[in-house]
Write a protein that holds these residues in place. Structure first.
Motif, PDB file in Angstrom:
ATOM      1  N   GLN A 123      20.220   2.158  33.482  1.00 51.68           N
ATOM      2  CA  GLN A 123      21.037   3.155  34.168  1.00 51.68           C
ATOM      3  C   GLN A 123      21.865   3.946  33.147  1.00 51.68           C
ATOM      4  N   THR A 124      22.441   3.170  32.213  1.00 45.49           N
ATOM      5  CA  THR A 124      23.231   3.825  31.162  1.00 45.49           C
ATOM      6  C   THR A 124      22.352   4.771  30.359  1.00 45.49           C
ATOM      7  N   ASN A 125      21.171   4.238  30.014  1.00 47.60           N
ATOM      8  CA  ASN A 125      20.243   5.075  29.252  1.00 47.60           C
ATOM      9  C   ASN A 125      19.893   6.328  30.022  1.00 47.60           C
ATOM     10  N   LEU A 126      19.646   6.119  31.301  1.00 48.83           N
ATOM     11  CA  LEU A 126      19.275   7.248  32.137  1.00 48.83           C
ATOM     12  C   LEU A 126      20.413   8.259  32.170  1.00 48.83           C
ATOM     13  N   ASN A 127      21.638   7.728  32.364  1.00 45.76           N
ATOM     14  CA  ASN A 127      22.802   8.621  32.377  1.00 45.76           C
ATOM     15  C   ASN A 127      22.894   9.384  31.079  1.00 45.76           C
ATOM     16  N   ARG A 128      22.721   8.603  30.001  1.00 44.48           N
ATOM     17  CA  ARG A 128      22.846   9.211  28.688  1.00 44.48           C
ATOM     18  C   ARG A 128      21.780  10.301  28.518  1.00 44.48           C
ATOM     19  N   LEU A 129      20.559   9.964  28.968  1.00 42.31           N
ATOM     20  CA  LEU A 129      19.498  10.955  28.843  1.00 42.31           C
ATOM     21  C   LEU A 129      19.806  12.178  29.679  1.00 42.31           C
ATOM     22  N   VAL A 133      20.064  15.767  28.330  1.00 41.20           N
ATOM     23  CA  VAL A 133      19.256  16.893  28.810  1.00 41.20           C
ATOM     24  C   VAL A 133      20.169  18.048  29.195  1.00 41.20           C
ATOM     25  N   GLU A 134      21.244  17.701  29.930  1.00 35.10           N
ATOM     26  CA  GLU A 134      22.160  18.766  30.347  1.00 35.10           C
ATOM     27  C   GLU A 134      22.726  19.491  29.134  1.00 35.10           C
TER      28      GLU A 134
END
Ligand SMILES: *[C@@H]1O[C@H](CO)[C@@H](O)[C@H](O)[C@H]1NC(C)=O
Ligand SMILES: *[C@@H]1O[C@H](CO)[C@@H](O)[C@H](O)[C@H]1NC(C)=O
Ligand SMILES: *[C@@H]1O[C@H](CO)[C@@H](O)[C@H](O)[C@H]1NC(C)=O
Ligand SMILES: *[C@@H]1O[C@H](CO)[C@@H](O)[C@H](O)[C@H]1NC(C)=O
Ligand SMILES: *[C@@H]1O[C@H](CO)[C@@H](O)[C@H](O)[C@H]1NC(C)=O
Ligand SMILES: *[C@@H]1O[C@H](CO)[C@@H](O)[C@H](O)[C@H]1NC(C)=O
Length: 939
Positions: A123-129, A133-134
């Protein structure tokens, strides 16, 4: 007694109502009945298994029937024993199974925990990604929007011919030369880099017979200009042409024979000037240097006043008002110092602020030579001259009285030289002679808080070599110059140097108020004057090199041509071109389960954006405060900030406001850098020496660290890394740089591959968490001129000796240093460490193999006059396993005490400042509603 249970009564109330005996009976009944029933069924099972036929009935009967035979009883007992053992076995099996289930359960729950962690991690990775991306989209949008690319000329624009011949201009025009009338700007394009050509003084002598240029000056000038990056050997591309004129020394052997001759011949040969190959008829863009060195009064007068110098710029230390052309000619200081190099040893320790004498003077007024010289004056001018002499007499009289008044202040006035200094040659047109020798004067100056300097008795001079030399001497010894008649003269390089911060200028007519004025000046201001004086002296006056560099830099500044960029050190990889280091992906988890920011591609800090505006907007500070006017730096720690609304009105490029400007905590905070500066990244600078595994572990821990631009490892060991080493792949470039030799000074090498302003300097064994690093980075962004880091230390006064400092690393509520084993600092300071800091300090660091961090703290505090900033509660980072050698530790400390005291000597004072301030994250330890988030989870 019947047990009644009220419908509303709870179970526990009921329990209390029941009598204890009844509970006991009931429990006993249950205890007895349960085994019996179990027994019955189990034995039945057993019988069916073993084909033994016993009546179940007999067992049941045991409890009640007494008509059994003895044999039956024995059989029954045996049977019971057997049953017991089989039950035990059964129980053991069950227990074993239970253990198995328990273990399975444990491993399942462990799995669940792991999966949960993994989920959180993903989840953290996803958030970070997502953030990444943003942010990448924002950056791309910016790139598309930006339709005006950063501007830079691809080439230097240089002239390609020597100056062509133009007819000379009449003297009445050249006497009024200004840059816009007499200077040829076409040779000096803004991008030319200001090439300077030097006529070899041996090849092109410009002095008349019997005069000569000091041999020392000739060789030194050639030598020190060789270090100046503006020097060119090609006269066709030069912007200015330097001609060494002086110091004009009369050839003494000739004097007796040719006295008559010399009286008529001026020192400078005008015809020789016109014969200079690039003179071009009128001397455009020529700079005539008359540098006084040995002779402070007699012949180093204004050598140019009787010669037609055309459109050339004149540089010397004696000028008549009448001949000085403001903003065209340049007043310089005599070159009294060494050719170059460290000059700190010449300077006096700055404390105490008040010295033995409040005011001193050593000198002698000579005969009214100027009157003789200027006796052609008539009418009004003569009146003025007379008035002036009366004033001088009054002034002297008053000062003599002052020395004899009863006051606690001590004065040392020597108005007549003892022993008599009757070298009449030394008076010349400048009516004050020096008393004593250089070293005897120095002794007095070291004991003087203020020193009197008299402007020349004659008001014809705007500057004299003698006054400039007196200022030079005073600043070197830390005596604050008080210039009587300061309103009638100018000091060296006054278009750039703010002399009013260095010396007190005082009209002669106010001499009666002098004592009062000096008494009112508090210690702080005395030290400010003294510190500023030392800065000006060291930077612009101390050596031949500083004089030459100053002259070139001032002429360059007039044309607003930027300085040459500061040199960087080429970063040479320890690996050869063909070698590919082995890479390995670290297996350990990224440390925090907290999304700390976007992972972006490397983004260099914008650099050299202020080439043409820096000198205009910050020129004063650069010349008089923290800057280096001789070099251009990519960025400075004190580059100006835009006001906070500019980010939304017209200058948004590069800014990443939190919540796009709406602000926020937690998530929004993690998504953007915010703050007052545009987006940026930082570089980690690691110094390592023969601890390969420790280093590799440290690098591995950096995987997934947001805003990290690159890692630069300085390999201090002469032994190159083994080719089998597996370098962790951490998502950003890791440069391993070969150091020329094993030195702790290498920690601050201004390498050319440091592409960000922010440098995180860390020891190879330092263990910092990601959130700590990022927090430190965010704090540094608000204190870009300071050292911002984790391990705090302080300098403590030694109460035993009472005259020195001790280094102290104990926990304390006040600190004055932050060690660079784990600290952010601006790239600019790496340049200053190598170029600005006296060599003696780097030598001391090498001698002890210690103290480079203390030196950096001295440097930064000296420049900023601020203490460092400590962040978060961490005090130390040593790896746990590393053994501490106590005796080694002790020498280490002893050396650090010595370093502080030595550096204090070199700087002339202790620049370190105390601070009781520590930076913690804003919402750290704040109680906030559960639906709100903090800035960082743990700090
Ligand atoms: C500013 O100076 C630097 C260093 O000399 C140079 O690389 C850069 O192109 C210059 N920028 C402009 C706009 O001239
Ligand atoms: C300069 O001197 C020349 C003659 O020497 C004269 O003709 C001219 O008018 C003078 N110019 C000025 C500005 O005084
Ligand atoms: C200098 O000259 C003035 C006027 O010519 C005279 O009054 C004064 O006494 C002289 N001073 C000295 C020190 O000779
Ligand atoms: C490059 O370095 C590797 C390992 O250090 C070595 O094996 C190899 O021979 C070197 N190649 C050259 C061309 O020096
Ligand atoms: C540090 O603290 C310890 C214990 O309080 C004390 O024994 C020691 O002398 C202190 N060290 C210094 C350098 O002050
Ligand atoms: C500790 O350091 C000292 C001085 O460097 C050395 O002589 C000694 O052998 C070291 N002791 C240990 C246990 O490493």
């Amino acid at each position: 007694m019947p047990i009644t249970v009220e419908p509303n009564q709870s179970f526990f109330q009921w329990l209390i109502n029941v009598k204890l005996s009844r509970i006991v009976i009931m429990v006993l009944a249950v205890l007895i009945l349960t085994p019996l029933i179990t027994h019955f069924y189990l034995s039945k099972v057993e019988r069916s298994n073993n084909y033994i036929t016993h009546s179940a009935h007999s067992h049941i009967d045991l409890s009640g029937d007494f008509d059994v035979t003895e044999i039956d009883l024995r059989v029954g007992v045996e049977e019971l024993i057997r049953i017991r053992s089989s039950v035990l076995k059964e129980l053991r099996n069950i227990e074993k199974k239970r253990q198995q289930f328990k273990q399975e359960l444990q491993s399942y729950s462990k799995n669940i925990e792991e999966l949960k962690l993994e989920l959180a991690h993903q989840q953290t990775n996803l958030n970070r990604l997502k953030i990444s991306v943003e942010q990448a989209q924002v950056a791309m949008h910016e790139a598309l929007q930006q339709n005006t690319p950063d501007l830079a000329l691809p080439e230097r624009l240089l002239p390609d011919t020597v100056p062509p011949y133009l007819p000379p201009i009449p003297r009445n025009r050249s006497r009024n030369c200004k840059m816009f009338t007499c200077f040829d700007h076409s040779r000096c394009s803004l991008t030319s880099g200001f090439p300077v050509f030097l006529y070899d003084p041996d090849q092109y002598p410009v002095m008349n017979d019997g005069w000569d240029v000091d041999g020392f000056l000739k060789t030194t000038l050639k030598q020190v200009l060789g270090y100046n990056p503006h020097l060119t050997q090609n006269p066709a591309e030069a912007c200015i042409y330097l001609v060494l004129v002086g110091e004009a020394l009369k050839d003494m052997d000739d004097v007796s024979e040719n006295v008559g001759n010399h009286k008529k011949l001026p020192a400078l040969d005008a015809e020789a000037l016109k014969r200079l190959p690039y003179w071009g008829g009128d001397g455009r863009n020529h700079v005539l240097l008359n540098l006084a060195r040995r002779d402070l009064s007699a012949h180093s007068g204004d050598v140019f006043s009787q010669v037609d110098t055309g459109r050339a710029i004149l540089v010397q230390s004696t000028f008549y008002h009448e001949y000085f052309r403001p903003d065209f000619d340049l007043i310089t200081s005599p070159v009294l110092g060494p050719p170059g190099g460290d000059v700190w040893q010449e300077c006096t320790y700055m404390l105490p602020s008040r010295r033995k004498y409040l005011l001193s003077f050593q000198g002698e007024m000579k005969a009214n030579k100027s009157n003789i010289l200027r006796k052609h004056l008539v009418g009004h001018d003569q009146e003025l001259e007379k008035e002036n002499h009366e004033l001088n007499a009054f002034m002297l009289q008053h000062l003599k009285e002052l020395a004899n008044t009863f006051t606690s202040d001590k004065f040392l006035f020597e108005f007549e030289c003892i022993p008599a200094n009757d070298d009449s040659m030394k008076t010349g047109p400048q009516d004050w002679a020096l008393c004593g020798t250089d070293s005897s004067r120095r002794t007095v100056l070291k004991d003087s808080t203020f020193v009197l300097i008299f402007a020349p008795t004659s008001t014809d001079y705007i500057s004299t070599t003698l006054v400039q030399a007196r200022v030079y001497e005073a600043l070197r010894s830390g005596a604050v110059p008080v210039i009587l008649g300061g309103d009638q003269i100018k000091l060296a390089y006054d278009e750039v140097i703010q002399w009013k911060r260095v010396a007190i200028f005082f009209p002669k007519a106010r001499v009666t108020e002098l004592h009062f004025l000096l008494r009112t000046i508090p210690d702080e201001d005395i030290l400010l004057f003294r510190r500023q004086g030392r800065l000006i002296w060291e930077r612009y006056l101390a050596s031949v090199q500083s004089t030459l560099d100053s002259i070139v830099a001032i002429l360059r500044l007039r044309l607003n041509i930027p300085a040459m960029p500061a040199e960087t050190v080429a970063a040479l990889s320890v690996f050869n071109k063909t070698f590919q280091p082995l890479l390995v992906t670290p297996t350990g988890e990224v440390e925090q389960e907290e999304s700390l920011g976007p992972l972006e591609p490397p983004y260099d800090s914008p650099s050299f954006r202020r080439n043409y505006s820096l000198g205009l907007t910050h020129g004063d500070q650069i010349w008089n405060d923290w800057g280096d006017p001789f070099r251009l730096y990519a960025t400075l720690p004190l580059d100006p900030l835009l006001p906070s609304d500019a980010k939304f009105i017209g200058s948004e490029r590069g800014f990443r406001p939190i919540g796009n400007g709406a602000g926020g905590a937690g998530k929004e905070f993690a998504e953007a850098l915010g703050g007052n500066s545009p987006r940026e990244q930082f570089t980690i600078l690691l110094l390592t020496y023969e601890r390969e595994q420790v280093l590799l572990d440290s690098i591995a821990r950096l995987r997934g660290l947001p805003y990290l631009h690159s890692v630069v490892v300085i390999w201090n060991s002469p032994k190159l890394p083994s080719p089998e080493l597996r370098w962790p792949e951490i998502g950003v470039p890791v440069h391993v740089i070969k150091a020329a030799r094993n030195s702790l000074n290498n920690r601050f090498l201004p390498l050319d591959n440091l592409k960000t302003e922010a440098i995180l300097s860390v020891d190879d064994d330092a263990h910092l968490r990601h959130d700590e690093i990022l927090f430190g980075f965010r704090v540094w962004r608000e204190h870009r001129d300071r050292i911002v880091g984790f391990p705090g230390r302080f300098h403590a006064w030694d109460l035993n000796t009472k005259n020195s400092w001790l280094y102290n690393s104990n926990y304390s509520c006040e600190l004055s240093m932050v060690l660079t084993g784990a600290a952010f600092l601006h790239r600019h300071y790496l340049h200053l460490y190598w170029k600005w800091l006296p060599q003696a300090i780097r030598d001391k660091v090498d001698e002890y193999m210690n103290c480079e961090d203390i030196a950096m703290n001295f440097l930064v505090s000296h420049i900023t006059q601020k203490p460092p900033v400590k962040v978060t509660s961490r005090w130390t980072f040593r790896c746990q396993g590393c053994s501490q050698n106590l005796s080694e530790d002790d020498t280490h400390f002893q050396e650090r005490h010595k370093c502080i005291n030595f550096f204090t000597q070199v700087f002339g004072y202790t620049p370190l400042l105390n601070t009781q301030y520590r930076a913690d994250s804003i919402l750290f330890k704040t109680r906030i509603p559960h639906d709100k988030q903090k800035c960082f989870k743990f700090i």
